[in-house]
Design an enzyme around this catalytic site. Sequence first.
Site, PDB file in Angstrom:
ATOM      1  N   PRO A 226       0.831  -1.209   0.000  1.00  0.00           N
ATOM      2  CA  PRO A 226       0.000   0.000   0.000  1.00  0.00           C
ATOM      3  C   PRO A 226       0.864   1.257   0.000  1.00  0.00           C
ATOM      4  CG  PRO A 226       0.020  -0.969   2.193  1.00  0.00           C
ATOM      5  CD  PRO A 226       0.779  -1.910   1.305  1.00  0.00           C
ATOM      6  N   ASP A 401       5.573   2.587   2.464  1.00  0.00           N
ATOM      7  CA  ASP A 401       4.723   1.424   2.727  1.00  0.00           C
ATOM      8  C   ASP A 401       3.872   1.736   3.961  1.00  0.00           C
ATOM      9  OD1 ASP A 401       3.571  -0.993   3.412  1.00  0.00           O
ATOM     10  OD2 ASP A 401       5.382  -2.181   3.053  1.00  0.00           O
ATOM     11  N   HIS A 402       2.561   1.899   3.759  1.00  0.00           N
ATOM     12  CA  HIS A 402       1.687   2.318   4.851  1.00  0.00           C
ATOM     13  C   HIS A 402       1.554   1.249   5.940  1.00  0.00           C
ATOM     14  CE1 HIS A 402      -0.955   5.033   6.748  1.00  0.00           C
ATOM     15  NE2 HIS A 402      -1.498   5.573   5.671  1.00  0.00           N
ATOM     16  N   ARG A 403       1.938   0.020   5.656  1.00  0.00           N
ATOM     17  CA  ARG A 403       1.895  -1.018   6.688  1.00  0.00           C
ATOM     18  C   ARG A 403       2.958  -0.791   7.747  1.00  0.00           C
ATOM     19  NH1 ARG A 403       2.594  -6.068   2.734  1.00  0.00           N
ATOM     20  NH2 ARG A 403       4.322  -4.682   2.167  1.00  0.00           N
ATOM     21  N   VAL A 404       4.033  -0.080   7.365  1.00  0.00           N
ATOM     22  CA  VAL A 404       5.179   0.124   8.243  1.00  0.00           C
ATOM     23  C   VAL A 404       5.240   1.560   8.770  1.00  0.00           C
ATOM     24  CG1 VAL A 404       7.694  -0.089   8.441  1.00  0.00           C
ATOM     25  CG2 VAL A 404       6.440  -1.616   6.908  1.00  0.00           C
TER      26      VAL A 404
END
Length: 429
Positions: A226, A401-404
């Site tokens: 993402p 990376d929006h997960r991180v």
Amino acid sequence: MPTEILMPALSPTMEEGTLAKWLVKEGDTVKSGDILAEIETDKATMEFEAIDEGVIGKILVPAGTEGVKVNVAIAVLLEDGESAAVIGTSAPPAASAAAPAAAPAAAAPAAAPAPAAPKAASGERIFASPLARRIATQKGLDLAAVAGSGPHGRIVKADVEGATAAPKAAAPAPVAAPAATPAIASGPATDMVIRTYEGRPFTEVKLDGMRKTIAARLTEAKQSVPHFYLRRDIELDALMAFRAQLNAGLEARGVKLSVNDFIIKACALALQQVPAANAAWAGDRVLQFEKSDVAVAVAIEGGLFTPVLKDAETKTLSALSTEMKDLAARARTRKLAPHEYQGGSFAISNLGMFGIDNFDAIINPPHAAILAVGAGVKKPVVKADGSLGVATVMSVTLSVDHRVIDGALGANLLQAIKDNLENPISMLA
């Protein structure tokens, strides 16, 4: 007894490779450590060393053969005193990647396939020479308990000859094999595209291993990571003046710093200043790193490499410059070892040197971010006192990376990079 020389796994992800060149010929005597061949992986051309000593009895896979699977026999090694005549009776034939010859009318029964490489209880593959595996089987040894003294910890003949027999560890309970990963859809089928251009002249360009890997990894990255994007303009006038001053002092040492060297240093320090952003995605968790390992994209013919400058926050600008030049030169000749282009948590892609004003880069998993760097160009700016002026401005885009990394954290990281570049002398403190 003849020993098969198997196609090696030269990186953790290698499944097949190209046997680029043989450096020995049939009849040559070799010893452990001698270079036998050059193997092309998807990213690099690497030398393949002999593990055991003996005489090259037969080369089974000719130079230039593509798509040779790991653990397929590529040559046969004879012990002292053995004749090449025993090949074919004592050693099973290799699976060649070349087109097979027509089968004779009365074909002999197919030889049993070579045993799969042993694995430790943890599931990791154990690297051992064929002769070592055969001796271990005869002595009832568990290779997982044997320490290898060969290159990269590979178990060789001497390791198992001196080992004491012990019962093998119980095999883990069988687990259902996972379903094969489907090919990533990347557009219309080949035949459909070719039919579309029927009647128009064109040349088909065959994909090499690097281009296939780039296509697969970046398609997967764009589909599964993402991305979001943060953009800033950075004024470079102070940096350009400081760089000119440093280069004048370093001229006698033959060192010339580039703007890219300052960008690498600025990013490495920013990862220390915003440590929560110095991270990588690991499937079900995030790995946060203590050191700044920064990857830098290097364009080569047919693709690109991202060599990694490890511990970049601790290195001087001149050290980073020298190391980057060396990595880039060896990347262009595909001479980098896997550990030199794998890892890192952050990457830099600089197209400013090609005149590109700004662009968005695709994250290279498992990295959490990549900085796309545009060209420094003269632009009108409003100065701190409100007056108009002209400055050299560089546009950058941070892909995250929006997960991180969340928005505010990414903004803090980009602000730290900007501060470091606009106050370059602080990077020497």
